[in-house]
Enzyme design. Sequence first.
Site, PDB file in Angstrom:
ATOM      1  N   SER A  27       0.840  44.772 -16.218  1.00 20.48           N
ATOM      2  CA  SER A  27       2.212  44.347 -16.472  1.00 20.48           C
ATOM      3  C   SER A  27       2.209  42.891 -17.179  1.00 20.48           C
ATOM      4  O   SER A  27       3.206  42.459 -17.727  1.00 20.48           O
ATOM      5  CB  SER A  27       3.038  44.240 -15.364  1.00 20.48           C
ATOM      6  OG  SER A  27       2.357  43.648 -14.223  1.00 20.48           O
ATOM      7  N   HIS A 160      45.927  54.391 -29.703  1.00 22.67           N
ATOM      8  CA  HIS A 160      45.257  55.516 -30.629  1.00 22.67           C
ATOM      9  C   HIS A 160      44.863  55.165 -31.881  1.00 22.67           C
ATOM     10  O   HIS A 160      44.629  55.794 -32.925  1.00 22.67           O
ATOM     11  CB  HIS A 160      46.388  56.817 -30.652  1.00 22.67           C
ATOM     12  CG  HIS A 160      46.875  57.120 -29.085  1.00 22.67           C
ATOM     13  ND1 HIS A 160      46.254  57.926 -28.320  1.00 22.67           N
ATOM     14  CD2 HIS A 160      47.792  56.641 -28.707  1.00 22.67           C
ATOM     15  CE1 HIS A 160      46.909  58.148 -27.197  1.00 22.67           C
ATOM     16  NE2 HIS A 160      48.071  57.139 -27.246  1.00 22.67           N
ATOM     17  N   SER A 281      23.726  43.762 -49.642  1.00 26.84           N
ATOM     18  CA  SER A 281      22.987  45.017 -49.678  1.00 26.84           C
ATOM     19  C   SER A 281      21.949  44.967 -50.659  1.00 26.84           C
ATOM     20  O   SER A 281      22.102  44.298 -51.528  1.00 26.84           O
ATOM     21  CB  SER A 281      23.810  46.126 -50.078  1.00 26.84           C
ATOM     22  OG  SER A 281      23.395  47.156 -50.663  1.00 26.84           O
ATOM     23  N   LYS A 287      28.438  44.196 -51.874  1.00 23.95           N
ATOM     24  CA  LYS A 287      28.637  44.444 -50.478  1.00 23.95           C
ATOM     25  C   LYS A 287      28.571  43.207 -49.737  1.00 23.95           C
ATOM     26  O   LYS A 287      27.739  42.145 -49.938  1.00 23.95           O
ATOM     27  CB  LYS A 287      27.464  45.313 -50.001  1.00 23.95           C
ATOM     28  CG  LYS A 287      27.815  46.800 -50.214  1.00 23.95           C
ATOM     29  CD  LYS A 287      28.914  47.443 -50.226  1.00 23.95           C
ATOM     30  CE  LYS A 287      29.429  47.494 -48.482  1.00 23.95           C
ATOM     31  NZ  LYS A 287      28.272  48.523 -48.140  1.00 23.95           N
ATOM     32  N   GLU A 294      28.239  45.455 -36.056  1.00 27.36           N
ATOM     33  CA  GLU A 294      27.726  46.873 -35.943  1.00 27.36           C
ATOM     34  C   GLU A 294      26.655  46.754 -34.883  1.00 27.36           C
ATOM     35  O   GLU A 294      26.509  47.850 -34.037  1.00 27.36           O
ATOM     36  CB  GLU A 294      27.115  47.169 -37.210  1.00 27.36           C
ATOM     37  CG  GLU A 294      28.179  47.303 -37.981  1.00 27.36           C
ATOM     38  CD  GLU A 294      27.677  47.860 -39.709  1.00 27.36           C
ATOM     39  OE1 GLU A 294      27.773  48.979 -40.074  1.00 27.36           O
ATOM     40  OE2 GLU A 294      27.110  46.774 -40.133  1.00 27.36           O
ATOM     41  N   GLN A 326       7.495  48.121 -10.868  1.00 29.36           N
ATOM     42  CA  GLN A 326       7.141  47.449 -11.897  1.00 29.36           C
ATOM     43  C   GLN A 326       8.008  47.316 -13.054  1.00 29.36           C
ATOM     44  O   GLN A 326       8.137  46.914 -14.097  1.00 29.36           O
ATOM     45  CB  GLN A 326       5.664  47.584 -12.257  1.00 29.36           C
ATOM     46  CG  GLN A 326       5.120  46.527 -13.404  1.00 29.36           C
ATOM     47  CD  GLN A 326       3.454  46.839 -13.190  1.00 29.36           C
ATOM     48  OE1 GLN A 326       2.816  46.535 -12.671  1.00 29.36           O
ATOM     49  NE2 GLN A 326       3.081  47.649 -14.336  1.00 29.36           N
TER      50      GLN A 326
HETATM   51  N1  ARG Z   1       2.893  43.659 -11.244  1.00 29.52           N
HETATM   52  C1  ARG Z   1       3.391  44.281 -10.085  1.00 29.52           C
HETATM   53  C2  ARG Z   1       4.877  44.389 -10.381  1.00 29.52           C
HETATM   54  O1  ARG Z   1       5.473  44.083 -11.258  1.00 29.52           O
HETATM   55  C3  ARG Z   1       3.338  43.128  -8.868  1.00 29.52           C
HETATM   56  C4  ARG Z   1       3.359  43.711  -7.594  1.00 29.52           C
HETATM   57  C5  ARG Z   1       2.043  44.643  -7.630  1.00 29.52           C
HETATM   58  N2  ARG Z   1       2.050  45.036  -6.319  1.00 29.52           N
HETATM   59  C6  ARG Z   1       0.887  46.107  -5.825  1.00 29.52           C
HETATM   60  N3  ARG Z   1       0.630  46.232  -4.405  1.00 29.52           N
HETATM   61  N4  ARG Z   1       0.047  46.590  -6.788  1.00 29.52           N
HETATM   62  O2  ARG Z   1       5.562  44.995  -9.387  1.00 29.52           O
END
Ligand code: ARG
Length: 462
Positions: A27, A160, A281, A287, A294, A326
């Site tokens: 992550s 409306h 445009s 334009k 939008e 996560q």
């Molecule tokens: N990167 C993980 C998350 O965002 C952190 C927690 C990970 N915990 C674990 N037991 N693998 O949730």
Amino acid sequence: MTDSSHTLWHGRFAGGPSEALMAYTASLPFDQRLWPQDVAGSKAHVRGLLRAGLLTESETHKIIAALDQVADEMSSGTFIFADSDEDIHTAVERRVTEIAGDAGAKMHTSRSRNDQVATDLRLWCKTALLEIARAVHGLQEVLLAQALAHRSVYLPGYTHLQRAQPVLLAHHLLAHGWALGRDVDRLLDTLVRLDVSPLGAGALAGTSLGIDPAATAADLGFASVFHNSLDAVGDRDFVAEALFDLSVIGVHLSRIGEEWVLWTSEEFGFASLDDAYATGSSMLPQKKNPDIAELARGKAGRLIGNLVGLLTTLKGLPLAYNRDLQEDKEPLFDSVDQVALAVTAISGMIATARFHADRMQSAADAEVTSATDIAEWLVRGGTPFRQAHAIVGALVRAHLAEGTSLRSLVNAELGSEAAALVAPGVGVALRSSPGGAGPGPFEAQLRSFTELLTTQRQRLGL
Ligand code: ARG
């Protein structure tokens, strides 16, 4: 295959993680932005370990100094991530251990990434949602300023999307202002509920080492501390709630956006955008397009998607932490970023736009928008409303069929007092009931709205 000794769990594993596992589960690409919260949470945690006698003074100082160095490296962009850094928590702990040696290796005592990530994310939300609320407040101020700058201008009010009755432009603008006021309120309510520290819940059940979660909560500036460790690590209500709040803001902005798309069209011609807040445009030289409006309309879909996506992730999850959780971060960060950009852009667009009072007023002065006023005039003279409605309806039908002016038809049928109601600019002043769209009740509304903004400024620390 990377070397297993680089993982946080290497003891139990004979082999290291595959590239496929790291690529799929890491992550770090999106949780890097939590580093300030991770450093702050870690500092509070080690101070708690010191109080619990689990770290010495010198170990604590070493870890805190290493965390300061991590913060410097992160903010200066010199922090070097390792392939084994699967998330920001791993990266910070690895670097602290490199810098502080054996002391660093004690930092994660009594802590899991499960309580750590929940803590980081709540801390992040506390800052981010307050900033969004302040920005929304700024948009309310823009609406108020434009309302005050166009006090006497009126336009057709619609139902409306058909012309209904004249309303003050200021009243129309503040309608959005009140909706945004509820958005600020909602964010502030959410902030109260999420202000609870999960730190000290451990992986799921607490720890056998004598730590004091309430003290770390206070150290981090949380208003309170968890009562149930399973809930502390498994709960993401606060993220869902934030996404809901942001979705409602997105929906409000989409309605404002749609209005500006219409208003700036040649057909309406009610307003024009400053060049700095419009686009051109690539092919059509004439334009001038309302792209901000939008996108405010379009991006609401994505904000709602982020909410529905997270709720779907949470649905049916067993207690307590599961890696599914996560999936909370990308939608949250995306919605916060998108709403921040949108509120800023829409605020600038409205602050710099020009309103065309002539176009608005001539549309509102279409004779038929006085129909209800004539019916209400009849009611004041004792005619039951349903009959009055039918009488005026028949006059409007004749006006539309014959092309004779409504004013002369009303004059002939009901007399000059009723006919005077059809004259330009008369109708808006008749919207006199409390909360109504005319100049009389607007004064009271203005006072209430100004009070709301004053209260908000206090609550938002502005
Ligand atoms: N990167 C993980 C998350 O965002 C952190 C927690 C990970 N915990 C674990 N037991 N693998 O949730």
